[in-house]
Design a protein around this motif. Structure first.
Motif, PDB file in Angstrom:
ATOM      1  N   GLU A  14      15.097 -12.802  -1.705  1.00  0.00           N
ATOM      2  CA  GLU A  14      14.701 -14.189  -2.152  1.00  0.00           C
ATOM      3  C   GLU A  14      13.313 -14.491  -1.975  1.00  0.00           C
ATOM      4  O   GLU A  14      12.837 -15.107  -2.901  1.00  0.00           O
ATOM      5  N   THR A  15      12.790 -14.135  -0.918  1.00  0.00           N
ATOM      6  CA  THR A  15      11.351 -14.180  -0.819  1.00  0.00           C
ATOM      7  C   THR A  15      10.546 -13.533  -1.804  1.00  0.00           C
ATOM      8  O   THR A  15       9.614 -14.193  -2.505  1.00  0.00           O
ATOM      9  N   LEU A  16      10.752 -12.090  -1.993  1.00  0.00           N
ATOM     10  CA  LEU A  16      10.205 -11.597  -2.775  1.00  0.00           C
ATOM     11  C   LEU A  16      10.266 -12.112  -4.334  1.00  0.00           C
ATOM     12  O   LEU A  16       9.413 -12.249  -4.940  1.00  0.00           O
ATOM     13  N   ASN A  17      11.446 -12.733  -4.890  1.00  0.00           N
ATOM     14  CA  ASN A  17      11.526 -12.977  -5.878  1.00  0.00           C
ATOM     15  C   ASN A  17      10.743 -14.512  -6.270  1.00  0.00           C
ATOM     16  O   ASN A  17      10.310 -14.682  -7.447  1.00  0.00           O
ATOM     17  N   TYR A  18      10.773 -15.151  -5.208  1.00  0.00           N
ATOM     18  CA  TYR A  18       9.936 -16.548  -5.386  1.00  0.00           C
ATOM     19  C   TYR A  18       8.419 -15.914  -5.257  1.00  0.00           C
ATOM     20  O   TYR A  18       7.772 -16.591  -6.335  1.00  0.00           O
ATOM     21  N   LEU A  19       8.061 -15.074  -4.675  1.00  0.00           N
ATOM     22  CA  LEU A  19       6.570 -14.553  -4.847  1.00  0.00           C
ATOM     23  C   LEU A  19       6.420 -13.975  -6.032  1.00  0.00           C
ATOM     24  O   LEU A  19       5.068 -14.419  -6.784  1.00  0.00           O
ATOM     25  N   LEU A  20       7.019 -13.188  -6.532  1.00  0.00           N
ATOM     26  CA  LEU A  20       6.787 -12.886  -8.084  1.00  0.00           C
ATOM     27  C   LEU A  20       6.809 -13.719  -9.212  1.00  0.00           C
ATOM     28  O   LEU A  20       5.962 -13.443 -10.220  1.00  0.00           O
ATOM     29  N   GLU A  63      10.342  -1.195  -6.336  1.00  0.00           N
ATOM     30  CA  GLU A  63       9.787  -0.901  -7.575  1.00  0.00           C
ATOM     31  C   GLU A  63       8.982  -2.156  -8.165  1.00  0.00           C
ATOM     32  O   GLU A  63       8.180  -2.213  -8.971  1.00  0.00           O
ATOM     33  N   GLU A  64       9.445  -3.448  -7.823  1.00  0.00           N
ATOM     34  CA  GLU A  64       8.985  -4.710  -7.954  1.00  0.00           C
ATOM     35  C   GLU A  64       7.537  -4.930  -7.339  1.00  0.00           C
ATOM     36  O   GLU A  64       6.609  -5.579  -8.017  1.00  0.00           O
ATOM     37  N   MET A  65       7.488  -4.603  -6.198  1.00  0.00           N
ATOM     38  CA  MET A  65       6.105  -4.445  -5.458  1.00  0.00           C
ATOM     39  C   MET A  65       4.933  -3.222  -6.155  1.00  0.00           C
ATOM     40  O   MET A  65       3.892  -4.011  -6.382  1.00  0.00           O
ATOM     41  N   VAL A  66       5.817  -2.384  -6.460  1.00  0.00           N
ATOM     42  CA  VAL A  66       4.756  -1.537  -7.165  1.00  0.00           C
ATOM     43  C   VAL A  66       4.207  -2.034  -8.809  1.00  0.00           C
ATOM     44  O   VAL A  66       2.793  -2.035  -8.960  1.00  0.00           O
ATOM     45  N   LYS A  67       5.290  -2.616  -9.344  1.00  0.00           N
ATOM     46  CA  LYS A  67       4.777  -3.121 -10.503  1.00  0.00           C
ATOM     47  C   LYS A  67       3.610  -4.570  -9.746  1.00  0.00           C
ATOM     48  O   LYS A  67       2.840  -4.659 -10.991  1.00  0.00           O
ATOM     49  N   PHE A  68       4.019  -5.278  -9.019  1.00  0.00           N
ATOM     50  CA  PHE A  68       2.954  -6.209  -8.859  1.00  0.00           C
ATOM     51  C   PHE A  68       1.609  -5.591  -8.649  1.00  0.00           C
ATOM     52  O   PHE A  68       0.594  -6.284  -8.993  1.00  0.00           O
ATOM     53  N   HIS A  69       1.495  -4.499  -7.804  1.00  0.00           N
ATOM     54  CA  HIS A  69       0.075  -3.933  -7.599  1.00  0.00           C
ATOM     55  C   HIS A  69      -0.468  -3.537  -9.048  1.00  0.00           C
ATOM     56  O   HIS A  69      -1.688  -3.578  -9.226  1.00  0.00           O
ATOM     57  N   ILE A  70       0.335  -2.872  -9.793  1.00  0.00           N
ATOM     58  CA  ILE A  70      -0.164  -2.294 -11.250  1.00  0.00           C
ATOM     59  C   ILE A  70      -0.564  -3.592 -12.049  1.00  0.00           C
ATOM     60  O   ILE A  70      -1.795  -3.589 -12.780  1.00  0.00           O
ATOM     61  N   ILE A  71       0.215  -4.654 -12.156  1.00  0.00           N
ATOM     62  CA  ILE A  71      -0.050  -5.606 -12.836  1.00  0.00           C
ATOM     63  C   ILE A  71      -1.279  -6.501 -12.675  1.00  0.00           C
ATOM     64  O   ILE A  71      -2.133  -6.803 -13.036  1.00  0.00           O
ATOM     65  N   SER A  72      -1.490  -6.516 -11.148  1.00  0.00           N
ATOM     66  CA  SER A  72      -2.822  -7.225 -10.480  1.00  0.00           C
ATOM     67  C   SER A  72      -4.007  -6.195 -10.809  1.00  0.00           C
ATOM     68  O   SER A  72      -5.090  -6.592 -11.234  1.00  0.00           O
ATOM     69  N   HIS A  73      -3.910  -4.685 -10.776  1.00  0.00           N
ATOM     70  CA  HIS A  73      -4.772  -3.906 -11.370  1.00  0.00           C
ATOM     71  C   HIS A  73      -5.277  -4.150 -12.594  1.00  0.00           C
ATOM     72  O   HIS A  73      -6.586  -4.257 -12.916  1.00  0.00           O
ATOM     73  N   HIS A  74      -4.426  -4.832 -13.562  1.00  0.00           N
ATOM     74  CA  HIS A  74      -4.765  -5.231 -14.757  1.00  0.00           C
ATOM     75  C   HIS A  74      -5.340  -6.395 -14.898  1.00  0.00           C
ATOM     76  O   HIS A  74      -6.627  -6.712 -15.492  1.00  0.00           O
ATOM     77  N   LYS A  75      -4.916  -7.478 -14.273  1.00  0.00           N
ATOM     78  CA  LYS A  75      -5.112  -8.803 -14.277  1.00  0.00           C
ATOM     79  C   LYS A  75      -6.731  -9.218 -13.672  1.00  0.00           C
ATOM     80  O   LYS A  75      -7.387  -9.865 -13.983  1.00  0.00           O
ATOM     81  N   LEU A  76      -6.806  -8.425 -12.515  1.00  0.00           N
ATOM     82  CA  LEU A  76      -7.913  -8.670 -11.602  1.00  0.00           C
ATOM     83  C   LEU A  76      -9.232  -8.171 -12.397  1.00  0.00           C
ATOM     84  O   LEU A  76     -10.561  -8.637 -11.998  1.00  0.00           O
TER      85      LEU A  76
END
Length: 281
Positions: A14-20, A63-76
């Motif tokens: 639940e915490t991860l879903n909120y953060l994402l 998998e969702e946390m890997v996606k977070f870091h890849i999307i961050s790699h793009h947006k940053l």
């Protein structure tokens, strides 16, 4: 730390879903949101590891946390014009690699002998694509040794074949096929990893055109636009960033004069020019 201090799986999920969900927020700059989510997803991974939870839900969370870091790699990358984010990029990539190591271990522990998880091929391809642009070994060993342990079903997948082919094209300097293959085959997550190297490949192509062209025949910017797969206005800017001058004839057609001696790879980070065909990413 006591057992009561560790959050159970439903709470962590639940915490991860909120953060994402915060990643789509517009109230704060992305780098501020990233820092907030970054620290808390790392804490989630620690809680999962301490409890040694190994199941499908855990795999999905990683998998969702890997996606977070890849999307961050793009947006940053779009934030880097405001201030230096080299340290943020570095830390984000380090956590991406750690997430992948944990995810690969979870895949292995949960894998049946004759089947693989739906997302395994794409997530394994990320490790191959992380070898673009340098001689580094993201997970601490050579790529050939790592590939030797990858299950054959994953090695033969279209995602892994794409990643290995693209890495080979990059190392060969085959800029045309590199760009075309990226446009036609990359998923959005794969593209976000490839993106920092697109302009490096374009600079190689521009160097070849400049040094191999015939001096009395300037190269049309319209043709360069198709070759580099970028807008004509961006081509002019890109040429200037590489130390090359462009000209305009009496009809308004723009050209690159070849055999210029002051070509160089830009000393600063390239602007993020879009790759034609992938504007939707």
């Amino acid at each position: 730390m006591q057992a009561s201090d560790v959050r159970p799986l439903p709470v962590l999920k639940e915490t991860l879903n909120y953060l994402l969900n915060l990643l789509d927020a517009t109230e704060h700059p992305f780098d501020v949101v990233h820092d907030f989510v970054f620290d808390r997803t790392r804490s989630i991974r620690q809680d999962l590891s301490m409890q040694n939870i190994v199941n499908d839900q855990t795999i999905h969370m990683f998998e969702e946390m890997v996606k977070f870091h890849i999307i961050s790699h793009h947006k940053l990358r779009s934030c880097s014009s405001k201030r230096s984010f080299s340290s943020v990029h570095y830390l984000n990539m380090e956590q991406l690699k750690k997430c992948l190591i944990s995810l690969y271990a979870l895949y292995k522990e949960n894998r049946n002998s004759n089947s693989i998880y739906k997302n395994e091929p794409e997530f394994y391809s990320f490790h191959v694509l992380l070898h673009l642009g340098s001689n580094s070994q993201p997970l601490g060993e050579s790529l050939s040794l790592w590939l030797g342990r990858v299950p054959s079903l994953i090695l033969k997948s279209k995602e892994m074949c794409f990643a290995r082919r693209l890495l080979r094209l990059f190392r060969m300097g085959n800029y045309k096929r590199f760009l075309c293959t990226t446009t036609t085959e990359a998923s959005y997550l794969q593209y976000y990893i490839i993106e920092p190297y697109i302009n490096e490949v374009r600079a190689l192509a521009l160097s070849c055109v400049n040094y191999c062209g015939y001096k009395l025949h300037p190269y049309p910017i319209a043709h360069l636009s198709k070759l580099l797969m970028m807008k004509e206005l961006d081509v002019e800017s890109f040429c200037n960033a590489c130390g090359l001058e462009t000209s305009t004839d009496e009809r308004g057609n723009k050209f690159l004069s070849t055999k210029q001696t002051n070509f160089h790879y830009p000393k600063e980070v390239f602007p993020s020019y879009c790759l034609l065909g992938l504007e939707h990413f």
